[in-house]
Design a protein around this motif. Structure first.
Motif, PDB file in Angstrom:
ATOM      1  N   PHE A   1       0.864  -1.174   0.000  1.00 30.67           N
ATOM      2  CA  PHE A   1       0.000   0.000   0.000  1.00 30.67           C
ATOM      3  C   PHE A   1       0.904   1.228   0.000  1.00 30.67           C
ATOM      4  O   PHE A   1       2.049   1.180   0.461  1.00 30.67           O
ATOM      5  CB  PHE A   1      -0.904   0.029   1.239  1.00 30.67           C
ATOM      6  CG  PHE A   1      -1.896  -1.095   1.324  1.00 30.67           C
ATOM      7  CD1 PHE A   1      -2.594  -1.522   0.203  1.00 30.67           C
ATOM      8  CD2 PHE A   1      -2.153  -1.730   2.532  1.00 30.67           C
ATOM      9  CE1 PHE A   1      -3.520  -2.555   0.267  1.00 30.67           C
ATOM     10  CE2 PHE A   1      -3.077  -2.766   2.623  1.00 30.67           C
ATOM     11  CZ  PHE A   1      -3.757  -3.172   1.479  1.00 30.67           C
ATOM     12  N   TRP A   2       0.379   2.335  -0.484  1.00 30.04           N
ATOM     13  CA  TRP A   2       1.224   3.518  -0.596  1.00 30.04           C
ATOM     14  C   TRP A   2       0.369   4.769  -0.527  1.00 30.04           C
ATOM     15  O   TRP A   2      -0.842   4.698  -0.298  1.00 30.04           O
ATOM     16  CB  TRP A   2       2.042   3.461  -1.888  1.00 30.04           C
ATOM     17  CG  TRP A   2       3.348   4.196  -1.805  1.00 30.04           C
ATOM     18  CD1 TRP A   2       3.792   5.195  -2.637  1.00 30.04           C
ATOM     19  CD2 TRP A   2       4.383   3.991  -0.848  1.00 30.04           C
ATOM     20  NE1 TRP A   2       5.036   5.621  -2.242  1.00 30.04           N
ATOM     21  CE2 TRP A   2       5.423   4.902  -1.145  1.00 30.04           C
ATOM     22  CE3 TRP A   2       4.536   3.147   0.253  1.00 30.04           C
ATOM     23  CZ2 TRP A   2       6.593   4.996  -0.390  1.00 30.04           C
ATOM     24  CZ3 TRP A   2       5.703   3.225   1.009  1.00 30.04           C
ATOM     25  CH2 TRP A   2       6.708   4.126   0.681  1.00 30.04           C
TER      26      TRP A   2
ATOM     27  N   GLU B   1       8.689   6.854   6.604  1.00 30.10           N
ATOM     28  CA  GLU B   1       8.834   7.068   5.151  1.00 30.10           C
ATOM     29  C   GLU B   1       9.544   8.379   4.836  1.00 30.10           C
ATOM     30  O   GLU B   1      10.307   8.466   3.880  1.00 30.10           O
ATOM     31  CB  GLU B   1       7.462   7.056   4.480  1.00 30.10           C
ATOM     32  CG  GLU B   1       6.782   5.709   4.470  1.00 30.10           C
ATOM     33  CD  GLU B   1       5.344   5.782   3.991  1.00 30.10           C
ATOM     34  OE1 GLU B   1       4.652   4.762   4.066  1.00 30.10           O
ATOM     35  OE2 GLU B   1       4.907   6.857   3.542  1.00 30.10           O
TER      36      GLU B   1
ATOM     37  N   ASN C   1      -3.826   3.001  -2.360  1.00 28.56           N
ATOM     38  CA  ASN C   1      -3.984   3.725  -1.094  1.00 28.56           C
ATOM     39  C   ASN C   1      -5.404   3.542  -0.563  1.00 28.56           C
ATOM     40  O   ASN C   1      -6.324   4.261  -0.950  1.00 28.56           O
ATOM     41  CB  ASN C   1      -3.689   5.213  -1.287  1.00 28.56           C
ATOM     42  CG  ASN C   1      -3.707   5.970   0.033  1.00 28.56           C
ATOM     43  OD1 ASN C   1      -3.983   5.390   1.081  1.00 28.56           O
ATOM     44  ND2 ASN C   1      -3.412   7.259  -0.010  1.00 28.56           N
TER      45      ASN C   1
ATOM     46  N   MET D   1       7.421  -0.336   4.063  1.00 28.04           N
ATOM     47  CA  MET D   1       5.959  -0.355   4.000  1.00 28.04           C
ATOM     48  C   MET D   1       5.296  -0.744   5.315  1.00 28.04           C
ATOM     49  O   MET D   1       4.072  -0.872   5.379  1.00 28.04           O
ATOM     50  CB  MET D   1       5.510  -1.301   2.887  1.00 28.04           C
ATOM     51  CG  MET D   1       5.920  -0.804   1.516  1.00 28.04           C
ATOM     52  SD  MET D   1       5.417  -1.922   0.193  1.00 28.04           S
ATOM     53  CE  MET D   1       6.003  -0.986  -1.237  1.00 28.04           C
TER      54      MET D   1
ATOM     55  N   ARG E   1       2.442   1.430   6.513  1.00 32.48           N
ATOM     56  CA  ARG E   1       1.190   1.288   5.768  1.00 32.48           C
ATOM     57  C   ARG E   1       0.339   0.161   6.327  1.00 32.48           C
ATOM     58  O   ARG E   1      -0.900   0.231   6.292  1.00 32.48           O
ATOM     59  CB  ARG E   1       1.498   1.050   4.287  1.00 32.48           C
ATOM     60  CG  ARG E   1       2.213   2.211   3.627  1.00 32.48           C
ATOM     61  CD  ARG E   1       1.300   3.397   3.414  1.00 32.48           C
ATOM     62  NE  ARG E   1       2.049   4.617   3.127  1.00 32.48           N
ATOM     63  CZ  ARG E   1       1.492   5.776   2.830  1.00 32.48           C
ATOM     64  NH1 ARG E   1       0.180   5.893   2.772  1.00 32.48           N
ATOM     65  NH2 ARG E   1       2.237   6.843   2.598  1.00 32.48           N
TER      66      ARG E   1
ATOM     67  N   TYR F   1      -1.235   1.529   9.435  1.00 31.58           N
ATOM     68  CA  TYR F   1      -2.209   2.549   9.009  1.00 31.58           C
ATOM     69  C   TYR F   1      -3.475   1.884   8.472  1.00 31.58           C
ATOM     70  O   TYR F   1      -4.602   2.361   8.725  1.00 31.58           O
ATOM     71  CB  TYR F   1      -1.562   3.434   7.952  1.00 31.58           C
ATOM     72  CG  TYR F   1      -2.373   4.616   7.480  1.00 31.58           C
ATOM     73  CD1 TYR F   1      -3.125   5.394   8.363  1.00 31.58           C
ATOM     74  CD2 TYR F   1      -2.366   4.987   6.132  1.00 31.58           C
ATOM     75  CE1 TYR F   1      -3.849   6.486   7.926  1.00 31.58           C
ATOM     76  CE2 TYR F   1      -3.088   6.084   5.684  1.00 31.58           C
ATOM     77  CZ  TYR F   1      -3.835   6.827   6.587  1.00 31.58           C
ATOM     78  OH  TYR F   1      -4.550   7.911   6.150  1.00 31.58           O
ATOM     79  N   TYR F   2      -3.306   0.796   7.750  1.00 35.63           N
ATOM     80  CA  TYR F   2      -4.441   0.047   7.205  1.00 35.63           C
ATOM     81  C   TYR F   2      -5.354  -0.429   8.342  1.00 35.63           C
ATOM     82  O   TYR F   2      -6.580  -0.355   8.241  1.00 35.63           O
ATOM     83  CB  TYR F   2      -3.920  -1.138   6.395  1.00 35.63           C
ATOM     84  CG  TYR F   2      -4.960  -2.026   5.765  1.00 35.63           C
ATOM     85  CD1 TYR F   2      -5.667  -1.622   4.638  1.00 35.63           C
ATOM     86  CD2 TYR F   2      -5.213  -3.305   6.267  1.00 35.63           C
ATOM     87  CE1 TYR F   2      -6.607  -2.461   4.040  1.00 35.63           C
ATOM     88  CE2 TYR F   2      -6.144  -4.138   5.677  1.00 35.63           C
ATOM     89  CZ  TYR F   2      -6.839  -3.715   4.564  1.00 35.63           C
ATOM     90  OH  TYR F   2      -7.757  -4.551   3.979  1.00 35.63           O
TER      91      TYR F   2
END
Length: 316
Positions: free
Chosen positions: A196-197, A205, A235, A260, A263, A266-267
């Motif tokens: 994911f980005w 990051e 994203n 990553m 991410r 965050y997900y």
């Protein structure tokens, strides 16, 4: 003086090079293991064609069975490789699926989707959706593949993948939730080091701008029609359908030294803040990097990851 065919248009060493004349040179993920009965796990595998017209196929794995009528949980797995390299037949993926199928005592379907740049994203998603529909065609026990007809328990279906494959698994969960696949319900989704980005830097990051730029470039390369790194495909924070993810359980694996990693955490936050009603958890491997388990499968952290996948699938 070198010829124009030697001029490089895109260099993502040590993974892939694209030359200005259009030639593609994959530098990794090209080795192939044929389907077999694995002596270490007693897992048997075979290759099947899912769609001849679309050039979509899969490798199916089944553990040693004492009861030939036994129904087992089903895992549909999508390999990683930045949408550009690797296949289900690459040694790391063949061996990893053998290990999962043996450890969790399940049926595994490892999908072979077409890869960029010859087949740009979103083709990988379309091929993966074709694969899910093919798997679902076995729901009533009269599909084209006897192993699935006989042994797949469609009350216990899981989707999973690593890196780009984890991204695909997530997006397949969104598709099932928004489009529907009659009779096909996903119990859980497992995401290993998901690709994911996003445009905005989060966590560590910001400390690695050159790596951030490289990930941006890879996504643009794999998906030339994309709007960029805030595309909902890459994203989840920008996806209005995130809350429709079609499962009730998600496990996300992250690695401490992986760019990553943030991410993945965050997900989890995004899912918990959405209207999604499921349970999501994260398992972090200390001191490890992206997809470490594929290349050092006998390390303590890799074994712990494998055990966690098995317990997630066999959770009652």
């Amino acid at each position: 003086m070198g010829s124009s065919s030697d001029e490089v248009a895109f260099d993502f060493t040590p993974f892939i090079k694209i030359y200005k004349d259009g030639r593609v040179q994959r530098l990794a993920g090209c080795e192939v293991i044929p389907p077999c009965k694995d002596p270490g796990t007693n897992v048997e595998s075979k290759d099947v064609v899912i769609s001849k017209d679309d050039d979509v196929s899969a490798r199916i794995f089944i553990p040693k069975l004492t009861d030939q009528t036994q129904k087992l949980p089903l895992l549909v797995y999508f390999h990683g490789g930045g949408f550009c390299i690797e296949t289900p037949y690459s040694p790391p993926y063949h061996n990893f699926l053998n290990s999962i199928v043996s450890e969790a005592h399940i049926v595994g379907v490892s999908v072979h989707y077409k890869r960029a740049p010859e087949h740009p994203v979103p083709i990988a998603y379309e091929d993966s959706w074709t694969s899910l529909k093919w798997v679902a065609s076995h729901l009533n026990g009269n599909g084209p593949e006897e192993w699935l007809n006989r042994h797949a328990d469609f009350g216990k279906v899981f989707c999973g993948g690593d890196s780009a494959g984890a991204n695909i698994a997530h997006n397949m969960g969104i598709r099932v939730g928004t489009r529907g696949l009659p009779g096909f319900n996903i119990d859980g989704i497992l995401l290993v080091h998901p690709y994911f980005w996003g445009v905005e830097r989060i966590g560590s990051e910001a400390q690695k701008p050159e790596l951030h730029a490289a990930v941006d470039k890879l996504w643009r390369f794999a998906c030339p029609t994309s709007t960029g790194s805030d595309d909902p495909l890459i994203n989840p924070a920008t996806d209005p359908n995130l809350g429709k993810l079609a499962c009730k359980r998600v496990v996300v694996f992250v690695a401490e030294n992986d760019l990553m990693k943030n991410r993945g955490w965050y997900y989890k936050d995004l899912l918990e803040k959405s209207e999604w009603q499921g349970v999501v958890e994260v398992m972090e491997a200390k001191g490890e990097n992206h997809v470490f388990h594929l290349f050092n499968p006998y390390s303590d952290n890799a074994v712990a990851l494998l055990h966690r996948i098995a317990s997630f699938i066999n959770h009652s």
